[in-house]
Motif scaffolding. Structure first.
Motif, PDB file in Angstrom:
ATOM      1  N   TRP A 174     -12.759   3.682  -0.182  1.00 27.50           N
ATOM      2  CA  TRP A 174     -11.819   2.777  -0.835  1.00 27.50           C
ATOM      3  C   TRP A 174     -10.697   2.437   0.148  1.00 27.50           C
ATOM      4  O   TRP A 174     -10.435   3.170   1.098  1.00 27.50           O
ATOM      5  CB  TRP A 174     -11.231   3.395  -2.115  1.00 27.50           C
ATOM      6  N   ASN A 175     -10.053   1.276  -0.080  1.00 28.07           N
ATOM      7  CA  ASN A 175      -8.964   0.842   0.786  1.00 28.07           C
ATOM      8  C   ASN A 175      -7.878   0.185  -0.055  1.00 28.07           C
ATOM      9  O   ASN A 175      -7.893   0.290  -1.290  1.00 28.07           O
ATOM     10  CB  ASN A 175      -9.474  -0.099   1.882  1.00 28.07           C
ATOM     11  N   PHE A 176      -6.933  -0.494   0.584  1.00 27.34           N
ATOM     12  CA  PHE A 176      -5.831  -1.082  -0.168  1.00 27.34           C
ATOM     13  C   PHE A 176      -6.302  -2.116  -1.174  1.00 27.34           C
ATOM     14  O   PHE A 176      -5.747  -2.216  -2.276  1.00 27.34           O
ATOM     15  CB  PHE A 176      -4.795  -1.699   0.778  1.00 27.34           C
ATOM     16  N   ARG A 177      -7.315  -2.894  -0.822  1.00 26.49           N
ATOM     17  CA  ARG A 177      -7.818  -3.904  -1.754  1.00 26.49           C
ATOM     18  C   ARG A 177      -8.366  -3.264  -3.022  1.00 26.49           C
ATOM     19  O   ARG A 177      -8.408  -3.904  -4.072  1.00 26.49           O
ATOM     20  CB  ARG A 177      -8.910  -4.745  -1.088  1.00 26.49           C
ATOM     21  N   THR A 178      -8.743  -2.005  -2.934  1.00 23.94           N
ATOM     22  CA  THR A 178      -9.252  -1.301  -4.119  1.00 23.94           C
ATOM     23  C   THR A 178      -8.124  -0.974  -5.090  1.00 23.94           C
ATOM     24  O   THR A 178      -8.327  -0.990  -6.307  1.00 23.94           O
ATOM     25  CB  THR A 178      -9.944   0.014  -3.697  1.00 23.94           C
ATOM     26  N   ILE A 179      -6.932  -0.717  -4.557  1.00 29.46           N
ATOM     27  CA  ILE A 179      -5.853  -0.178  -5.384  1.00 29.46           C
ATOM     28  C   ILE A 179      -4.642  -1.097  -5.452  1.00 29.46           C
ATOM     29  O   ILE A 179      -3.594  -0.699  -5.965  1.00 29.46           O
ATOM     30  CB  ILE A 179      -5.405   1.195  -4.840  1.00 29.46           C
ATOM     31  N   TYR A 180      -4.760  -2.334  -4.973  1.00 29.56           N
ATOM     32  CA  TYR A 180      -3.587  -3.205  -4.868  1.00 29.56           C
ATOM     33  C   TYR A 180      -2.913  -3.468  -6.208  1.00 29.56           C
ATOM     34  O   TYR A 180      -1.721  -3.779  -6.267  1.00 29.56           O
ATOM     35  CB  TYR A 180      -3.974  -4.538  -4.217  1.00 29.56           C
ATOM     36  N   SER A 181      -3.670  -3.349  -7.312  1.00 23.90           N
ATOM     37  CA  SER A 181      -3.081  -3.634  -8.627  1.00 23.90           C
ATOM     38  C   SER A 181      -1.933  -2.686  -8.966  1.00 23.90           C
ATOM     39  O   SER A 181      -1.091  -2.991  -9.824  1.00 23.90           O
ATOM     40  CB  SER A 181      -4.149  -3.582  -9.718  1.00 23.90           C
ATOM     41  N   LEU A 182      -1.862  -1.526  -8.282  1.00 21.77           N
ATOM     42  CA  LEU A 182      -0.741  -0.623  -8.508  1.00 21.77           C
ATOM     43  C   LEU A 182       0.581  -1.289  -8.139  1.00 21.77           C
ATOM     44  O   LEU A 182       1.628  -0.968  -8.712  1.00 21.77           O
ATOM     45  CB  LEU A 182      -0.902   0.660  -7.679  1.00 21.77           C
ATOM     46  N   SER A 183       0.549  -2.207  -7.171  1.00 23.93           N
ATOM     47  CA  SER A 183       1.778  -2.843  -6.688  1.00 23.93           C
ATOM     48  C   SER A 183       2.475  -3.657  -7.758  1.00 23.93           C
ATOM     49  O   SER A 183       3.687  -3.898  -7.677  1.00 23.93           O
ATOM     50  CB  SER A 183       1.467  -3.728  -5.484  1.00 23.93           C
ATOM     51  N   ILE A 184       1.724  -4.098  -8.766  1.00 26.74           N
ATOM     52  CA  ILE A 184       2.312  -4.903  -9.845  1.00 26.74           C
ATOM     53  C   ILE A 184       2.237  -4.166 -11.184  1.00 26.74           C
ATOM     54  O   ILE A 184       2.309  -4.766 -12.252  1.00 26.74           O
ATOM     55  CB  ILE A 184       1.637  -6.285  -9.942  1.00 26.74           C
ATOM     56  N   GLY A 185       2.055  -2.833 -11.127  1.00 28.04           N
ATOM     57  CA  GLY A 185       2.080  -2.020 -12.342  1.00 28.04           C
ATOM     58  C   GLY A 185       0.850  -2.135 -13.203  1.00 28.04           C
ATOM     59  O   GLY A 185       0.931  -1.959 -14.418  1.00 28.04           O
ATOM     60  N   GLN A 186      -0.282  -2.398 -12.574  1.00 29.15           N
ATOM     61  CA  GLN A 186      -1.536  -2.520 -13.322  1.00 29.15           C
ATOM     62  C   GLN A 186      -2.523  -1.452 -12.846  1.00 29.15           C
ATOM     63  O   GLN A 186      -2.126  -0.454 -12.268  1.00 29.15           O
ATOM     64  CB  GLN A 186      -2.116  -3.919 -13.126  1.00 29.15           C
TER      65      GLN A 186
END
Length: 612
Positions: free
Chosen positions: A433-445
């Protein structure tokens, strides 16, 4: 012969010695030691447990919320029941025969010689009917006790309720002082503060004759102990604000939590749908509880405490603060609103700095903020770098009280979830996994989960510029203050100066031109508000709406978080509701001309979707 004569004296001496020993022992038992006398006397003693007066519960203004009222239970000693006329007995109490048999069986299983409750919470007609005929039913007696009664129709989830002790509890050492039929706090404040509210039981010993008629105190009350009344709880709840919040949330699912940032005291704790506290007291409580339990709207759920959701855009504030602390961005940092990275909620001016980004809740901006924090400018495909960056980012996020219990004075608090690198390793596999996998955390999702209480605490932390007190309901116990743990400051890992950097943008959200939360403005009353809207994606239906704020900005007195399920854009539904709550608390009332706003927010949640 002389030898035999000597043996005679020896035998006589032995018998004499034994006789003297027995005589001395008998004298000690009968004259000096009263324990055997006491044991014999217990056959004619009656041990009466004195249940103390349970502590009362007040709101922050001294308004009584919970008090005690006398009720009566019908008790039975199975061994003393003689030739029970079941038909007449059931007729007097309007009790089904099957229920009588089941209750008698339970009483015998507990003890044949000790009293246990047969029918609890007798109504006035039932009490009159059985009391006049009690002489015809040996083995039965009336026991008076105090039950809880409520002076408010609100705050059911926080107050909790008192109920008969479950049989499984009696097996635990913690409840060694309780007996079958005793009452104790089952949930809410009643449960958390049970040892304080219950007081200390007393015992009285009374002499009775073979007919059970009392003949006076045993040994003048030498062995009696006095009961000690429970201590009162003085809560921080503003019951008028609580009532208003429940009215605004009627017909919706969600929560409102309002805190005093300076103390951590909880001002309002709204869980919707709700119910009246009195429903879980008195006769028929069991049936009413089952009705609430089976209600499809699930009113028994304590949503501010146990329902966890993605926080949506409110979390962007925490994300930005962590990035500022890590030194990867500044308040002047700008990023493009690049929809190729992540879709933005609406078209807006370029986010040339932090304040503009917060005002317009720009998703691509905060996407790039978190990516910069995790990668520190390195390749976004560097999976190990993302893994290490996420661990540091998560450590600082959790310093805001997220991902763990805050420690509020209620049981069953949920931790929420701030995903870790190990969490994603288990889900996707190591280095898969990489940032594209978890980017939704940046907007609280994504996988992130917070409770309504945690969301309000985030705003209290920002209002305090970097620290919070553990949220709590009780500001005073008896004549003292709250528990010591609620007076301790908890500092985040973020320096105070960075909190000053995000507040101007939060003010622009509410009072700026085209701010996403301008329906929460109280500028007409001279009150400055700093807030943040949120729209939480919901895979099971309409999006959820949220808004969190504190006011006044210069001297914060209230921090609030509103979460409404399936109400869409937070600025349309949650923001005006929060504004009305803040106005009510800060001004003492809501201006008459604001009636139209009350009508607006009281609409069904789905109607906001159509409006937006």
């Amino acid at each position: 012969m002389q030898y035999l004569e000597g043996r005679k004296y020896v035998v006589q001496a032995i018998f004499l010695t034994v006789a003297l020993v027995f005589a001395a022992r008998l004298f000690y038992i009968q004259v000096l030691d009263g324990s055997y006398k006491l044991a014999a006397d217990r056959n004619t003693l009656q041990r009466l447990v004195q249940v103390p007066y349970r502590g009362l519960i007040y709101d922050r203004k001294g308004q009584l919320l919970v008090q005690n009222t006398p009720v009566y239970d019908l008790m039975v000693v199975p061994r003393e029941v003689k030739q029970l006329d079941s038909a007449r007995f059931c007729q007097l109490l309007q009790l089904p025969l099957e229920e009588l048999r089941a209750s008698m069986k339970a009483a015998k299983a507990f003890s044949r010689v000790k009293a246990s409750p047969l029918v609890q919470n007798l109504s006035t007609p039932e009490l009159a009917a059985i009391q006049d005929n009690l002489i015809d039913f040996p083995g039965f007696s009336i026991k008076a006790r105090m039950a809880r009664s409520y002076q408010t129709q609100n705050l059911a989830h926080a107050l909790g309720y008192v109920g008969s002790i479950p049989p499984t509890f009696l097996e635990k050492p913690k409840y060694a002082k309780y007996s079958p039929g005793d009452f104790l706090g089952i949930s809410g404040l009643e449960s958390f503060y049970e040892p304080i509210l219950m007081g200390r039981r007393g015992v009285q010993y009374r002499m009775v004759n073979v007919r059970g008629i009392e003949k006076g105190a045993f040994r003048g009350g030498e062995f009696d102990t006095l009961s000690v009344a429970g201590q009162d709880l003085h809560t921080s709840i503003d019951i008028d604000l609580q009532k208003y919040g429940e009215e605004l949330m009627a017909g919706k699912r969600g929560s409102i939590v309002a805190l005093d940032p300076k103390t951590g005291e909880i001002l309002a704790f709204v869980s919707s749908p709700t119910f009246e506290p009195a429903m879980l007291s008195g006769k028929g409580m069991g049936n009413r509880y089952m009705d609430l339990l089976n209600n499809p709207e699930r009113p028994l759920i304590d949503r501010p405490l146990t329902a966890s959701y993605s926080p949506g855009s409110v979390f962007k504030l925490v994300n930005e603060l962590v990035a500022l602390q890590m030194g990867v961005v500044t308040p002047q940092t700008g990023f493009d609103c690049n929809w190729k990275l992540v879709r933005c909620t609406h078209r807006h001016e370029p986010p040339r700095n932090l304040s503009v980004a917060i005002k317009n809740s720009c998703n691509p901006y905060f996407y790039q903020v978190m990516r910069t924090a995790l990668l520190r400018g390195r390749s976004r495909n560097a999976r190990e770098d993302v893994r290490l960056g996420l661990s540091e980012w998560r450590r600082q996020v959790m310093s805001f009280g997220l991902g763990d219990k805050l420690g509020v004075d209620l049981l069953n608090e949920r931790k929420g979830l701030i995903p870790s690198s190990d969490f994603y390793d288990k889900r996707y596999g190591l280095h898969r996994w990489n940032f594209r996998t978890i980017y939704s955390l940046s907007i609280g999702q994504g996988e992130m989960q917070v409770t309504g209480l945690q969301m309000a605490n985030i705003l209290a932390t920002i209002a305090n510029r970097g620290y919070y007190y553990t949220p709590h309901f009780v500001r005073g116990i008896g004549n003292g203050g709250p528990l010591p743990e609620y007076r301790e400051r908890h500092y985040t890992s973020v320096d105070q100066r960075h909190f000053e950097d995000i507040i101007p943008g939060m003010q622009e959200v509410v009072d700026g031109r085209n701010g996403t939360g301008n329906l929460a403005s109280l500028a007409q009353f001279g009150i400055s508000v700093a807030g943040k809207t949120g729209t939480v994606q919901n895979p099971h239906g309409y999006d959820h709406a949220t808004f969190a704020a504190f006011a006044p900005v210069e001297d914060p007195k209230i921090a609030i978080a509103v979460f409404i399920e399936n109400a869409g854009f937070g600025g349309t539904s949650a923001a005006p509701m929060a504004a009305l709550m803040m106005e009510k608390y800060l001004r003492g009332n809501v201006a008459p001309y604001r009636k139209r706003w009350e009508e607006w927010v009281m609409r069904p949640a789905e109607s906001f979707i159509r409006t937006h």
